[in-house]
Design an enzyme around this catalytic site. Structure first.
Site, PDB file in Angstrom:
ATOM      1  N   HIS A  53      48.730  17.055  64.202  1.00 56.38           N
ATOM      2  CA  HIS A  53      47.482  16.706  63.246  1.00 56.38           C
ATOM      3  C   HIS A  53      47.699  15.114  62.755  1.00 56.38           C
ATOM      4  CE1 HIS A  53      44.188  17.004  61.196  1.00 56.38           C
ATOM      5  NE2 HIS A  53      43.044  18.150  61.519  1.00 56.38           N
ATOM      6  N   ASP A  75      43.493  12.630  64.325  1.00 53.64           N
ATOM      7  CA  ASP A  75      42.306  13.583  63.868  1.00 53.64           C
ATOM      8  C   ASP A  75      41.877  14.805  63.978  1.00 53.64           C
ATOM      9  OD1 ASP A  75      43.069  11.623  61.843  1.00 53.64           O
ATOM     10  OD2 ASP A  75      42.156  10.019  62.706  1.00 53.64           O
TER      11      ASP A  75
END
Length: 508
Positions: free
Chosen positions: A479, A483
């Site tokens: 992450h 995204d």
């Protein structure tokens, strides 16, 4: 003129080392290739041999000092002394038996079998198991021993036919490229009676792990963390604890607990002793140790998150059923699911390049190519061979490459180059019956796709409930660089390609 002793190259990612210990003092005689000093890095200990014979004139750096690659360690002065060789065996017990055969006439024809080079990033290996013993007669290409590196197992064949007269490393020992493993007498002479001793002698030290004190940097870190020597498993030579071992122990949750560690000993009763007698303690292979370390490092480093979806495998199964015979006849390989998944992944990576990228410090490296790693389970552990430039290959070419890599993996024949450079990984837990899982990233990659079991389930299609062959897909991603929107879009694109394989043909 004095000969300089300098820090050798220690690997691509290693730029410095710590002086663990000197084996010689200034003024002592040395012979060429005799170990002079032991260097310790976060990954391995390395012995630096003497570049020439003579007398150790000076030592520039002391034990515990940190030095960079290429730094001056000391100097050797040329000496006319007749036989310094007699001093060498006294330093290392395992060298003593070698002195007698060296002076004997038959030893002139002995063939040394040394540890082969296993790749740029591989600096050591573990002796897995011997297929021969002293006195055995071997033929050319007979397997002598299996070496275990942190990436794969490697068999060492006999370069000549003859009789094994010396085994220089025991099972479990850690060896480095170029180190002597075994000697073969091509004339077939009988082995010296004392030759088996060196192979058996190191075994007790390897089992106890206490033959060597912790390396200086490891001892310092253990003191800071409050860890005792028996709480950290050493992976260095003769069981020495390295700095990397301490870091791995801390990452695994080992903490200082003197009071707690004493308690179990006090309450151990007959039941505990009886259970211990039925336990089996097996040393982890180098490959398994590396798998454990890399998976834990991935969890500790990446901001790992998993998103899920499901795909109707009906269209791919129908296409495969209609053309599998023709496909196999033309291409000589069976048409499986991995070709479709690999192509679908490549299409999605082109649209969502962040999933194909990696983080390097404060930079993001985008890969304009798709090297797809395919996780393969073997009896020795999980390995990930890489299909290079899969985005430029047809489904048939991908199937051929995966089949070839899979055979090599199961036979332990994979080379280092075949497991390096992957940009994305596919793991198929479905072959073992897994219905759903969250795969762990293969660092430094930023994405891994988990395939699972195909199972018939009732689905609503055009207002009707029908039974469809469904598979859950899982995308684990970093992450920090990917995204949530990108991850979900990537998985949807894979789903769309598989549910309409025509998109793969038309590059849509």
């Amino acid at each position: 003129m004095a000969t300089e002793i300098r820090v050798p190259t220690l690997g691509e990612s290693v730029s410095e080392a710590t002086i663990a210990q000197w084996f010689k003092k200034p003024g002592e005689a040395v012979t060429a290739d005799e170990p002079l000093v032991e260097l310790e890095t976060d990954k391995v200990t390395v012995e630096v041999p003497a570049p020439a014979s003579g007398t150790l004139e000076s030592i520039v750096v002391n034990e515990g000092d940190t030095v960079e690659v290429g730094a001056l360690l000391g100097r050797i002065a040329a000496s006319g002394a007749a036989k310094p060789a007699a001093a060498a065996p006294a330093k290392k017990a395992e060298s003593a038996p070698a002195a007698a055969p060296a002076a004997a006439k038959p030893s002139a024809a002995l063939v040394d079998v040394v540890v082969p080079s296993a790749g740029e990033s591989v600096t050591e290996a573990g002796v897995g198991g011997w297929s021969v013993k002293v006195g055995d007669v071997v033929k050319v290409d007979d397997i002598l021993v299996e070496l275990e590196t942190d990436k794969a197992a490697q068999e060492v064949p006999a370069p000549v036919a003859g009789t094994v007269v010396k085994i220089a490393a025991a099972t479990g020992d850690t060896v480095t490229p170029g180190q002597l493993l075994v000697q073969i007498d091509p004339s077939g002479a009988a082995a010296p009676a004392a030759a088996p001793a060196p192979a058996a002698a190191p075994a007790p030290a390897e089992r106890t792990g206490s033959a060597m004190p912790p390396a200086p940097s490891a001892a310092k870190l253990m003191a800071e963390k409050g860890l005792a020597a028996d709480q950290v498993a050493g992976s260095g030579k003769r069981g020495q604890v390295l700095k990397g071992d301490v870091l791995a122990a801390v990452a695994a949750g080992v903490s200082a607990a003197p009071a707690a560690s004493a308690a179990p000993a006090a309450v151990r009763g007959p039941v505990a002793v009886e259970d211990e007698a039925r336990e089996e303690r097996v040393r982890m292979t180098k490959l398994r140790q590396t798998i454990a370390r890399r998976l834990k490092d991935a969890q500790n480093t990446a901001a790992m998150l998993t998103t899920y979806n499901e795909v109707d495998m009906g269209p791919v199964m129908e296409l495969r059923s209609a053309y599998k015979d023709v496909f196999e006849k033309k291409h000589g390989v069976k048409l499986g699911f991995m070709g479709f998944f690999t192509k679908a992944v490549c299409h999605a990576l082109k649209e969502i390049p962040a999933v194909n990228a990696e983080i390097d410090g404060t930079d993001v490296i985008y890969k304009n190519f798709c090297h797809i790693g395919v996780a393969v389970g073997t009896d020795k552990g999980l390995v990930v061979p890489v299909v290079r430039d899969a985005d430029q290959m047809s489904i048939a070419e991908i199937e051929k490459e995966i089949a070839a890599l899979g055979r090599k993996a199961r036979d332990g024949k994979l080379g280092m180059a075949e497991m390096q450079g992957g940009t994305f990984t596919i793991s198929n837990g479905g072959v073992y019956g897994s219905l759903m899982s969250s795969p762990i990233l293969n660092a430094p990659q930023s994405g891994i796709l988990g395939m699972h079991k195909i199972q018939d389930r009732p689905m609503a299609v055009n207002g009707q409930v029908v039974i469809r062959p469904m598979m859950y897909l899982a995308l684990s991603y970093d992450h920090r660089i990917v995204d949530g929107k990108e991850a979900v879009t990537f998985l949807v694109r894979v789903k769309e390609s598989l549910e309409d394989p025509r998109r793969l043909v038309l590059d849509l």
